[in-house]
Each structure stands twice: as C-alpha cells, then as structure tokens.
Design an enzyme around this catalytic site. Structure first.
Site, PDB file in Angstrom:
ATOM      1  N   CYS A 189       0.833  -1.197   0.000  1.00  0.00           N
ATOM      2  CA  CYS A 189       0.000   0.000   0.000  1.00  0.00           C
ATOM      3  C   CYS A 189       0.873   1.255   0.000  1.00  0.00           C
ATOM      4  CB  CYS A 189      -0.981  -0.047   1.161  1.00  0.00           C
ATOM      5  SG  CYS A 189      -2.364   1.105   1.000  1.00  0.00           S
ATOM      6  N   HIS A 218      -3.598  -5.566   1.014  1.00  0.00           N
ATOM      7  CA  HIS A 218      -2.886  -5.862   2.262  1.00  0.00           C
ATOM      8  C   HIS A 218      -2.871  -7.356   2.585  1.00  0.00           C
ATOM      9  CE1 HIS A 218      -2.408  -1.730   3.976  1.00  0.00           C
ATOM     10  NE2 HIS A 218      -3.396  -1.470   3.135  1.00  0.00           N
ATOM     11  N   GLU A 239      -1.064  -8.871   4.738  1.00  0.00           N
ATOM     12  CA  GLU A 239      -0.878  -9.080   6.180  1.00  0.00           C
ATOM     13  C   GLU A 239      -2.196  -9.087   6.933  1.00  0.00           C
ATOM     14  OE1 GLU A 239      -1.025  -4.562   5.926  1.00  0.00           O
ATOM     15  OE2 GLU A 239      -0.536  -6.264   4.645  1.00  0.00           O
TER      16      GLU A 239
END
Length: 278
Positions: A103, A237, A239
């Site tokens: 990002c 994202h 994660e």
C-alpha cells in the site's frame, strides 16, 4: 539457513500505521523481525539505537500515511531515505535481498525509483505514479487478485500462476499510471519482463472495472515487481488475511478458521526464497 535466522526490517516513520501487522505476519512464520524508525538507519539517534540495513535479509515498507501523504503519497519517506541511504538501498537490492512495499509501501517504492525500475536497479526519478482512485475517495473493500507472474517474483513462488486470492484493499491512491505518451510501451515492457504480479479480477476471474478494480489502475494492475523479482509493490494488504477467519466469507466456507488465509503465501514464499539463497 533456518527461518529463525532470517532478519526482517519493518521500516516506519511518522504516519506509518500497519507496521505491527506486517511485523506479526513475518514473526508468526518464524522469522526474526524488528520494527525500526528510519532515523535508526540514518544514525539520527543515540548509538545504542542505530541499525544498519546490511544486517537484514528482508526489508518491508508497511502501509499507512507516511508523513501525512503530503506532496504525494510516499514522496517524503522516499526523499528522506534516498537522500541518506541511496547507496545502501541499491546495494541491498543488487545483492538479491527482497524488498516488500504494501500500500503506502508500494507508493514509497515507486517514489524511490525501485519500481518499475526498468533497465536499472533504481531510477533517478519516478517512472510511474500511484494516482488518486478514479472514485476520488478512499476505497476499503475485499478485492480479488489473480496471480499473473510467470515465476520471476520471489514473493509468489508458492502461489500457482492464475490462482485467485482474496486480499483486502484500503487506499485512496492506488491508480497505477505511466507518462501518457509511454503507457503502452511501459505496459508492454512489464509484460515482457514478467513484472506484473497481480491483477484485480472479479470472482469469475474476469478482468474488470470498478468496483472490482477499486482504483482504475492501468490494465487492472494490483502489484508489480522489479526485473530481478526481488522487489514487490502491492496495493492490497496480505498481512490482513493471514488466517481464514480474516476472510469476510469464512463462516460460509466451512474451512478451519485457523487455517491459512490467502495473504500468508506471500510471506511464506519470500521466507522460503531467502532460506534457499543465503
């Protein structure tokens, strides 16, 4: 090399806000992770807090709004790093060590000249930009990404080509563009060099427009790598979907909630690549 011996640097400045999730993604897979401030690499701290980039095997730029995204998203972080650490960063990449930008981290890599970096390790000036989303607003939604890389990218070695992953997006400036008179040439080069890693698709795996492509990015690109395959910039994202229960449809899927989420393979792939290379 064992996974526990792999040292990961998660780098932040003021405004970064996804460092804890990125740290945890690597840590839960067994790596030795440290979240540090840029000043620790530029020696603008006491000697006890100083760190050297060469001591790490992986460098990660997490998401957020570094320096408030003033000037352009990621521009201030990149300028501060490039002015003090350009040589160290170039050496890090040329040694084959992986660099991940998620990002805001993707935006930083573009501003640094590390992506797409066609023909060199680090371009003197950005070769592309991540513009404001076509919707002119912050987009936070589940997005489907098709893995289009043919094998160059270290971060997707465990993801079959063509596999579709659900990885959430949360950004206001993810619209990848190139200079208007060079768009076709750059896109052709990205394809030729196997630098396109992920594209936005819909659940039927079609290439699409808004809202499935939340930003209007050229050729629905969600992530690209450098020519060496060791630098990855990704807008969504990974994660945030390390476990199946983090997927919005996990109760309907009837899969084990503690099972691997779609983002885990990105981190596992690069850790496995480092174990084989160092």
């Amino acid at each position: 090399m064992d996974t526990k011996d792999i040292k990961v640097c998660v780098l932040r400045i003021e405004g970064t806000n996804c460092e804890d999730e990125t740290n945890e993604a690597f840590r839960m897979l067994g790596a030795s992770v440290e979240t540090i401030h840029l000043k620790q690499l530029t020696s603008d701290v006491s000697p006890a807090l100083r760190r050297s980039l060469e001591d790490y095997h992986i460098l990660a730029f997490p998401g957020g709004f570094s320096a408030g995204d003033y000037v352009r998203a990621g521009a201030i972080f990149a300028a501060r790093m490039k002015s003090a650490l350009a040589g160290d960063l170039q050496k890090f990449v040329e040694s084959g060590k992986p660099v991940l930008g998620i990002c805001n981290g993707f935006q930083i890599l573009v501003e640094l000249g590390l992506l797409p970096a066609m023909g060199k390790t680090m371009s003197d000036f950005p070769q592309s930009a991540l513009y404001t989303n076509d919707s002119a607003r912050f987009e936070c939604r589940p997005t489907f990404l098709r893995h289009d890389n043919r094998g160059r990218c270290l971060f997707t070695s465990q993801i079959p080509q063509g596999k579709v992953l659900m990885i959430p997006s949360a950004h206001a400036e993810g619209n990848l563009k190139f200079p208007s008179d060079m768009q076709s040439k750059y896109l052709e080069k990205l394809e030729e060099n196997d630098q396109i890693v992920f594209r936005y698709v819909n659940p039927n795996e079609d290439e699409v427009s808004y809202p499935w492509c939340p930003n209007g990015s050229i050729s629905q690109i969600a992530g690209i790598c450098n020519e060496g395959g060791n630098v990855l910039g990704l807008m969504p994202h990974p994660e945030r979907v390390m476990f199946r229960f983090q997927h919005p449809d996990w109760t309907r899927s009837k899969e084990c909630p503690d099972g691997a989420g779609d983002g885990r393979a990105v981190f596992q792939s690069v850790l496995d690549s480092v174990k084989k290379s160092f």
